[in-house]
Design a protein around this motif. Structure first.
Motif, short mmCIF file in Angstrom:
data_model
loop_
_atom_site.label_atom_id
_atom_site.label_comp_id
_atom_site.label_asym_id
_atom_site.label_seq_id
_atom_site.Cartn_x
_atom_site.Cartn_y
_atom_site.Cartn_z
N PRO A 1 2.63 34.98 43.34
CA PRO A 1 3.37 34.69 43.88
C PRO A 1 4.12 35.14 45.97
CG PRO A 1 4.83 36.15 42.94
CD PRO A 1 3.40 36.05 42.10
N PRO A 2 4.37 34.52 46.38
CA PRO A 2 4.45 34.65 48.21
C PRO A 2 5.36 34.83 47.94
CG PRO A 2 4.58 32.00 47.37
CD PRO A 2 4.13 32.40 46.73
N ASP A 3 5.47 36.36 49.01
CA ASP A 3 6.44 36.83 49.59
C ASP A 3 7.60 36.12 49.80
OD1 ASP A 3 7.91 38.65 50.96
OD2 ASP A 3 7.13 39.24 52.17
N ALA A 4 8.97 36.10 49.49
CA ALA A 4 9.94 35.59 50.26
C ALA A 4 10.65 36.53 50.31
CB ALA A 4 10.82 34.52 48.67
N SER A 5 10.43 37.03 51.07
CA SER A 5 11.63 38.26 51.55
C SER A 5 12.76 37.55 52.59
CB SER A 5 11.08 38.84 51.29
OG SER A 5 10.24 39.59 52.88
N GLN A 6 11.76 36.99 53.45
CA GLN A 6 12.69 36.54 54.87
C GLN A 6 13.27 35.37 54.37
OE1 GLN A 6 11.77 38.21 57.86
NE2 GLN A 6 13.42 36.99 59.15
N ALA A 7 12.78 34.53 53.70
CA ALA A 7 13.57 33.43 53.41
C ALA A 7 15.16 33.62 52.43
CB ALA A 7 13.40 32.83 52.38
N CYS B 1 25.48 26.62 46.81
CA CYS B 1 23.75 26.01 47.18
C CYS B 1 23.59 27.76 47.41
CB CYS B 1 24.18 25.16 48.44
SG CYS B 1 24.70 23.72 48.13
N LEU B 2 23.76 28.01 48.41
CA LEU B 2 23.37 29.55 48.74
C LEU B 2 23.24 30.26 47.30
CD1 LEU B 2 25.05 30.52 51.43
CD2 LEU B 2 22.98 30.00 51.23
N GLU B 3 24.44 30.56 46.87
CA GLU B 3 23.25 31.19 45.07
C GLU B 3 22.92 30.59 44.22
OE1 GLU B 3 26.46 32.96 41.32
OE2 GLU B 3 27.32 31.54 43.07
N ARG B 4 22.64 29.62 44.37
CA ARG B 4 21.66 28.52 43.11
C ARG B 4 20.17 28.91 44.00
NH1 ARG B 4 22.71 24.92 39.30
NH2 ARG B 4 24.46 25.78 39.21
N ILE B 5 20.24 28.60 45.13
CA ILE B 5 18.97 28.73 45.37
C ILE B 5 18.18 30.23 45.28
CG2 ILE B 5 19.55 29.44 48.64
CD1 ILE B 5 17.36 27.00 49.21
N GLU B 6 19.38 31.13 45.95
CA GLU B 6 18.78 32.57 45.10
C GLU B 6 17.83 32.60 43.79
OE1 GLU B 6 20.25 37.21 46.65
OE2 GLU B 6 21.88 35.14 46.59
N LEU B 7 19.22 32.04 43.00
CA LEU B 7 18.10 32.23 41.55
C LEU B 7 17.11 31.47 41.26
CD1 LEU B 7 21.99 31.36 39.44
CD2 LEU B 7 20.43 33.71 39.41
N LEU B 8 17.05 30.78 42.01
CA LEU B 8 16.28 29.42 41.67
C LEU B 8 14.63 30.51 41.93
CD1 LEU B 8 17.04 25.94 42.17
CD2 LEU B 8 16.98 26.95 40.03
N ILE C 1 10.97 32.23 40.61
CA ILE C 1 9.50 32.01 40.62
C ILE C 1 9.17 33.26 41.30
CG2 ILE C 1 7.99 30.96 43.00
CD1 ILE C 1 10.15 28.69 42.25
N VAL C 2 9.71 33.96 42.05
CA VAL C 2 8.72 34.82 42.78
C VAL C 2 9.07 36.87 42.10
CG1 VAL C 2 8.78 33.82 44.60
CG2 VAL C 2 9.76 34.86 45.00
N GLU C 3 10.51 36.71 41.91
CA GLU C 3 10.37 38.39 41.04
C GLU C 3 9.77 38.58 39.90
OE1 GLU C 3 12.33 39.85 42.75
OE2 GLU C 3 12.81 38.93 44.57
N GLU C 4 9.84 39.68 40.06
CA GLU C 4 9.58 40.52 38.87
C GLU C 4 10.27 40.18 37.47
OE1 GLU C 4 12.08 44.62 39.30
OE2 GLU C 4 10.20 44.84 39.13
N ASP C 5 9.36 40.49 36.51
CA ASP C 5 10.48 39.78 35.39
C ASP C 5 11.95 40.30 34.96
OD1 ASP C 5 8.03 38.39 34.35
OD2 ASP C 5 7.66 40.18 32.82
N LYS C 6 12.28 41.20 34.88
CA LYS C 6 13.71 41.87 34.65
C LYS C 6 14.98 41.09 35.98
CE LYS C 6 17.23 45.88 35.18
NZ LYS C 6 16.78 47.34 34.97
N VAL C 7 14.39 41.07 37.01
CA VAL C 7 15.67 39.71 38.02
C VAL C 7 15.39 38.48 37.54
CG1 VAL C 7 15.23 39.24 40.06
CG2 VAL C 7 15.00 41.52 39.59
N ARG C 8 14.05 37.65 36.97
CA ARG C 8 13.58 36.57 36.46
C ARG C 8 14.82 36.50 35.05
NH1 ARG C 8 8.87 34.50 34.95
NH2 ARG C 8 7.94 36.39 34.58
#
Length: 684
Positions: free
Chosen positions: A229-235, A272-279, A283-290
């Motif tokens: 998955p693409p890097d979402a760290s900056q977002a 909104c900030l909490e929800r967008i971070e969850l979503l 998509i991009v994080e490792e299984d445990k975080v997902r």
């Protein structure tokens, strides 16, 4: 614990093999029914039933793939974006529109859209208690369940559809966050947003770039291929910066004030900030975080399904900041109502004594106004203006009404509870010392009010009789006045409780207007008023503006408190209810006026019972207003104080050993013995 799931797995498999156009969601509903605990607070039962499901998946052949296929295909039958982007998140309609919609929905329920995934969640988790037991499931158990259901590479079409819906929801939330950050009220609360590139706009740019990269990676790609998955760290960094801005605004409310609309925007932004971070994590994080994000999303959505139409939930979420600011202003005022030494003690007496003179005069004016034959509303207006202008005069002259203190001192006590540090015994000892100081100050304030109000009212009554050659009260009216103070045969105590509620509201009103004076910049706006400049001159206008900014809350609180007291009897008359008020200061003045004008020599029993009524009226005034204010103040600060019993025991012990401290200031600052048996922490 053994729970049979085999029949459900078989039926799911049959439906999958029959290639039905629409799967039967009753099977999923029944599965959840079987793991739903009978008691949503019983952690042991919750864990046993949930682990029984995991065990059944492990030991039953093809159960994992069957449940995975069934759930994914069932979810894919519904529109999903709204669930991810809207459920559990306030609408952009604004607070008042939301309030009207939710109130209206209680009388005329909304129609559920059966094509939306919310409808499936609502049918599966149909009990309000579901959110509690879902939240009680440990992360380890969620990890095991989701790891099982994530096995294999099948159902790629359904997985891609869910990912696509998540991307749409992330896009919606990102633009929504940008819009909130551009609201004028939000920018006014944080002017720095205009001086550098707003993180609310930057996050949108980063999110859009992330989504484009994500879509590009998934175009014309083998469904079975492993895609990084693409890097979402900056977002995520920009989302964190947006969260920091919201936190800065919350911290600045003591200085800048707050409004309902700003509170609503802050709540909406944080959701909104909490929800967008969850979503994004899904998509991009490792299984445990997902898996952790997925469980958090499920709990959040399940809770929101039942709270999104709740008026109480809306009020609770959006009144917190205002309640905090209102009680914060009240606590600052309350600090001035607590004396710790002899100088402050006598200063309080003098201020209360000055108020006693005005109160006796107000009581007389009310008696005279009651003689006039007027329509009920005009009578309410006359009574209200008498009270309101009198209370405002008391404030302007820096006098004090004893019963105004509890609403302020309770807020000060709550603030002390919140900021306590050190050992538990030291905390309770400090609170006990504060309570004793409050009681002593309250005692001298009441004494100051009634010790001057009674003789002043007596002098006015005698002068009226001498000068006008008629009694201030007729004999019948004097008898009725004394009987209305009888705590056993009249409604004096309930009426005193009503006055206590009015006192509580006046404290909140004062805090609200103090907050408004800061938030709406009342002082600077008055200073810039062109007509007032010409009328008063700039120097006097500056002084006037500063005074209004500092005292707007107190003036408004006193004025509206007078309106409440003056109109309560008329409201009761209109509604046909026995509503009225009894206030200790006015009751004491009426007590002496009734005794002077009663026919013949009053009986000792009548004097005793009436004076007892005056004292009980005062205690009721104080208790009701103090209790209500401290409850609101503690809730606004999210503080749960659980050591009332040891605190009460310490105060009582001090009263038995050193009772004089409750009525007379000690020579040295008060210290309370900390020797208490070990208890659990005073705070939670």
């Amino acid at each position: 614990m053994h729970i049979n799931f085999n029949d459900l797995f078989l039926k799911m498999q049959e439906q999958l093999e029959s290639h039905q156009a629409a799967l039967d969601d009753s099977l999923l509903i029944e599965l959840v029914n079987r793991i739903r605990p009978s008691d949503s607070t019983n952690t042991e039962e919750i864990n046993c039933k949930f682990r029984a499901l995991i065990q059944a998946l492990l030991i039953t052949p093809d159960a994992v793939s069957t449940l995975q296929n069934f759930v994914l295909k069932l979810i894919s039958q519904y529109k999903q974006t709204s669930l991810y982007a809207d459920t559990g998140i306030l609408s952009l309609d604004g607070f008042w529109n939301q309030l009207a919609q939710r109130v209206g929905a209680h009388f005329l329920p909304l129609i559920n859209d059966e094509s939306q995934l919310q409808d499936l969640v609502r049918r599966v988790f149909y009990q309000r208690s579901d959110k509690y037991w879902l939240d009680s499931i440990s992360n380890e158990d969620w990890q095991k369940l989701f790891a099982l259901l994530n096995q294999g590479h099948g159902n790629q079409a359904e997985k891609l559809k869910i990912s696509s819906e998540l991307i749409k929801a992330i896009t919606v939330l990102s633009y929504r966050i940008s819009g909130i950050g551009l609201y004028p009220e939000f920018i006014n609360a944080q002017p720095d947003l205009t001086e550098y590139e707003s993180p609310f706009l930057v996050q949108n740019r980063e999110i859009v770039e992330f989504i484009q990269h994500y879509k590009k990676l998934h175009q014309n790609t083998d469904p079975l291929a492993v895609i990084t998955p693409p890097d979402a760290s900056q977002a995520l960094v920009m989302i964190e910066q947006c969260r920091d801005v919201a936190l800065k605004i919350r911290r600045a409310i003591k200085r800048t004030g707050v409004s309902i609309s700003l509170t609503y925007l802050l709540s909406l932004l944080e959701q909104c900030l909490e929800r967008i971070e969850l979503l994004i994590n899904l998509i991009v994080e490792e299984d445990k975080v997902r898996y952790e994000s997925l469980s958090a999303l499920l709990v959040d959505i399940t809770s929101a399904i039942y709270s999104e139409q709740s008026v109480r939930s809306l009020l609770a979420n959006n009144s917190e900041l205002i309640a905090l600011q209102v009680t914060e202003n009240a606590s600052k005022t309350g600090e001035h109502y607590v004396s710790t030494d002899k100088k402050g003690f006598w200063s309080m007496y003098k201020a209360a004594a000055g108020a006693g003179v005005i109160i006796a005069t107000m009581a007389t004016f009310k008696i005279l106004a009651a003689r006039l034959v007027m329509a009920p509303l005009m009578q309410a207006f006359m009574f209200s203006m008498n009270y309101s202008l009198g209370f405002m005069l008391i404030h302007v002259l820096h006098f004090t009404v004893a019963t105004k203190q509890p609403a302020m001192t309770a807020a000060a006590l709550a603030a002390t509870v919140q900021h306590q540090k050190g050992s538990k015994t030291a905390q309770i000892a400090e609170l006990a010392a504060l309570i004793i100081n409050i009681i002593r100050t309250q005692f001298i304030a009441i004494l100051g009010n009634i010790s001057i109000a009674i003789p002043t009212a007596a002098v006015i009554t005698l002068l009226w009789q001498y000068g006008m050659d008629e009694p201030l009260l007729s004999h019948a009216k004097a008898t009725t006045t004394l009987q209305s103070l009888n705590p056993f045969t009249s409604l004096a105590i309930p009426h005193a409780a009503i006055a206590g509620v009015c006192l509580f509201f006046s404290g909140l009103i004062a805090g609200y207007f103090d907050n408004m004076a800061v938030y709406r910049k009342v002082g600077p706006r008055l200073q810039a008023h062109a007509r007032l400049k010409r009328l008063l001159g700039q120097e006097r206008l500056n002084s006037f503006s500063a005074y209004i900014e500092r005292n707007l809350g107190a003036l408004a609180g006193n004025f509206l408190f007078g309106i409440m007291l003056g109109s309560m009897g008329t409201i009761g008359f209109i509604l046909g209810l026995p509503l009225d008020i009894r206030h200790i200061a006015f009751a004491s003045a009426n007590f002496i006026q009734g005794l002077i004008n009663i026919n013949g020599t009053p009986e000792v029993g009548l004097i005793f019972v009436s004076f007892l009524g005056v004292l009980l009226i005062g205690l009721t005034n104080l208790f009701v207003s103090f209790s209500l204010t401290i409850i609101v103040a503690l809730r606004a600060r999210r503080v749960r104080f659980e050591q009332w019993k040891p605190l009460a025991k310490l105060v009582l012990t001090h009263f038995l050993t050193r009772p004089s401290d409750f009525f007379w200031p000690p020579k040295i600052p008060l210290e309370v013995d900390e020797s208490l048996p070990s208890q659990k922490s005073a705070y939670k």
